[in-house]
Design an enzyme around this catalytic site. Structure first.
Site, PDB file in Angstrom:
ATOM      1  CE  LYS A 141      -3.673  -2.461   2.264  1.00  0.00           C
ATOM      2  NZ  LYS A 141      -4.359  -3.060   3.317  1.00  0.00           N
ATOM      3  CD  GLN A 187      -3.396  -4.722   6.573  1.00  0.00           C
ATOM      4  OE1 GLN A 187      -3.191  -3.629   5.688  1.00  0.00           O
ATOM      5  NE2 GLN A 187      -4.213  -5.588   6.301  1.00  0.00           N
ATOM      6  CG  ASP A 196      -9.783  -0.439   5.126  1.00  0.00           C
ATOM      7  OD1 ASP A 196      -9.325  -0.859   3.910  1.00  0.00           O
ATOM      8  OD2 ASP A 196      -9.088  -0.808   6.253  1.00  0.00           O
TER       9      ASP A 196
END
Ligand code: NAD
Length: 291
Positions: free
Chosen positions: A53, A97, A120
C-alpha cells in the site's frame, strides 16, 4: 468454450493511470493527498500488505506514512494514535491494518477513525451511507469487484448475482453494491443448504470463502461471470483462490485468476478512496477523474 480472463492487473493499472492524473491535478491545486497506514505487531502477511500500500501510494505521487506499533500496544494508545491522525492536516486517509491483536477491539478502532478519512470504508457511517445508496467511501475489495465487472462492459442491471460468504469486509458489502446497481442479489454462506442449486442460477458468482479450490464447475451456470476473492495456499504452497480455476474455466464465460484478479484491485480502490477523501476534505473538485 474457454472463459475470457478478467485481468485485474491490467484493469488496475489503467485505473491507477487515471488516478495519477487526478493526484497531479490536486497537487496543482496545492494539496498532496496523504495516507497513513497503522501496522500493529509482526504479522508477516499484514506487513506485506502494508508495504504494498505504501509503495503504491508513492508511485502515484501521494504522501504516505507507515506507523508501526508493538504487538503489546494498549487499545488506548492505538486509539490516541488514530485521533492524532484524524487531526493531522497532511493525512486524508487512515487505514489500520486488520487483524488486530485479540486485546484490542477492532470495532472501537474503526469507529474512532473519522468517517471522512475512513479509506477502508468500514466505518458504520460509511456502511450506512452505502446501504442507503448515498455517496460514500466504499469498502475497497467490493468496490474493486464492481470495477472488474464494469470492465467487461456486461450490464449489471437485472442480473442475478450470487455471493458466497457474508463477512463484513467482502460478502455483505459486495452484495449491497450490486443491489445498488439494480442486480437481484442472493447471499449464501456456510449454513446454506443445497449451495449448488443456488450458485447454478448465478449470472455473476462472487466467491469469498477462504477455502482453496472449493468451487468446481458443477457450481457454475454455463457462461457465468465468476469472481474469485479467495487468497489461499494450495497443497504445494502456491497462491490460489476459492475457485478451482482450471476446472471452472471451461464452463464460465468470464473468470478472474488468482493471483492477478481481485487482489490488485483492492489496493487500487484504496488509492481511489484516498484521492477522493483528499478532494472532499480540501474541498477541491474537477480533478478530471470520476471519484
Ligand atoms: P471470512 O472468513 O470472514 O468469511 C468467510 C465466509 O465464507 C463466511 O461468511 C462463511 O459463512 C463462508 N463459508 C465458509 N465455508 C463455507 C462453505 N463451505 N460454503 C459456503 N460458504 C462458506 O473471510 P473473508 O474475510 O470474507 O475472506 C474470504 C476470502 O477472501 C479469504 O480467502 C481472504 O483471504 C480473501 N480476501 C481477499 C481479498 C483481496 O483483496 N483479494 C480481500 C479480502 C479477503
Amino acid at each position: 468454450m474457454v472463459a475470457a480472463l478478467i485481468n485485474g492487473k491490467e484493469i488496475s493499472l489503467s485505473i491507477r493511470e487515471e488516478l495519477k492524473l487526478g493526484v497531479t491535478e490536486l497537487k496543482n491545486q496545492g494539496v498532496i493527498p496523504g495516507l497513513a497506514v497503522v501496522l500493529v505487531g509482526n504479522n508477516s502477511a499484514s506487513r506485506t500488505y502494508v508495504n504494498s500500500k505504501h509503495k503504491a501510494c508513492n508511485e502515484l505521487g501521494m504522501y504516505s506514512e507507515v506507523i508501526e506499533l508493538a504487538e503489546a500496544v494498549s487499545e488506548d494508545e492505538l486509539l490516541s494514535v488514530v485521533r492524532k491522525l484524524n487531526n493531522d492536516d497532511k493525512i486524508h486517509g487512515i487505514l489500520v491494518q486488520l487483524p488486530l491483536p485479540a486485546h484490542i477491539s477492532e470495532k472501537k478502532v474503526i469507529e474512532t477513525i473519522s468517517p471522512l478519512k475512513d479509506v477502508d470504508g468500514f466505518h458504520p457511517i460509511n456502511i450506512g451511507r452505502m446501504m442507503t445508496n448515498q455517496d460514500s467511501l466504499l469498502p475497497c475489495t467490493p468496490f474493486g469487484i464492481l470495477k472488474l465487472i464494469e470492465a467487461t462492459n456486461i450490464p449489471i442491471s437485472g442480473k442475478h448475482v450470487v455471493v458466497i460468504g457474508r463477512s463484513n469486509i467482502v460478502g455483505k458489502p459486495v452484495g449491497q453494491l450490486f443491489l445498488n446497481e439494480n442486480a437481484t442479489v442472493t447471499y449464501t454462506h456456510s449454513r446454506t443448504t443445497d449451495l449448488k442449486r443456488i450458485t447454478k442460477q448465478a449470472d455473476i458468482l462472487i466467491v469469498a470463502i477462504g477455502v482453496a479450490k472449493l468451487i468446481t464447475s458443477d457450481y457454475i451456470k454455463e457462461g457465468a461471470i465468476v469472481i474469485d476473492v479467495g487468497m489461499n495456499r494450495d497443497e504445494n504452497g502456491k497462491l490460489c483462490g476459492d475457485v478451482d480455476f482450471e476446472n471452472v474455466k471451461s464452463v464460465a464465460g468470464h473468470i478472474t485468476p488468482v493471483p492477478g484478479g481481485v487482489g490488485p484491485m483492492t489496493i487500487t480502490m484504496l488509492l481511489h478512496n484516498t484521492l477522493k477523501a483528499a478532494s472532499q476534505i480540501e474541498n477541491k473538485s474537477n480533478l478530471g477523474v470520476k471519484l
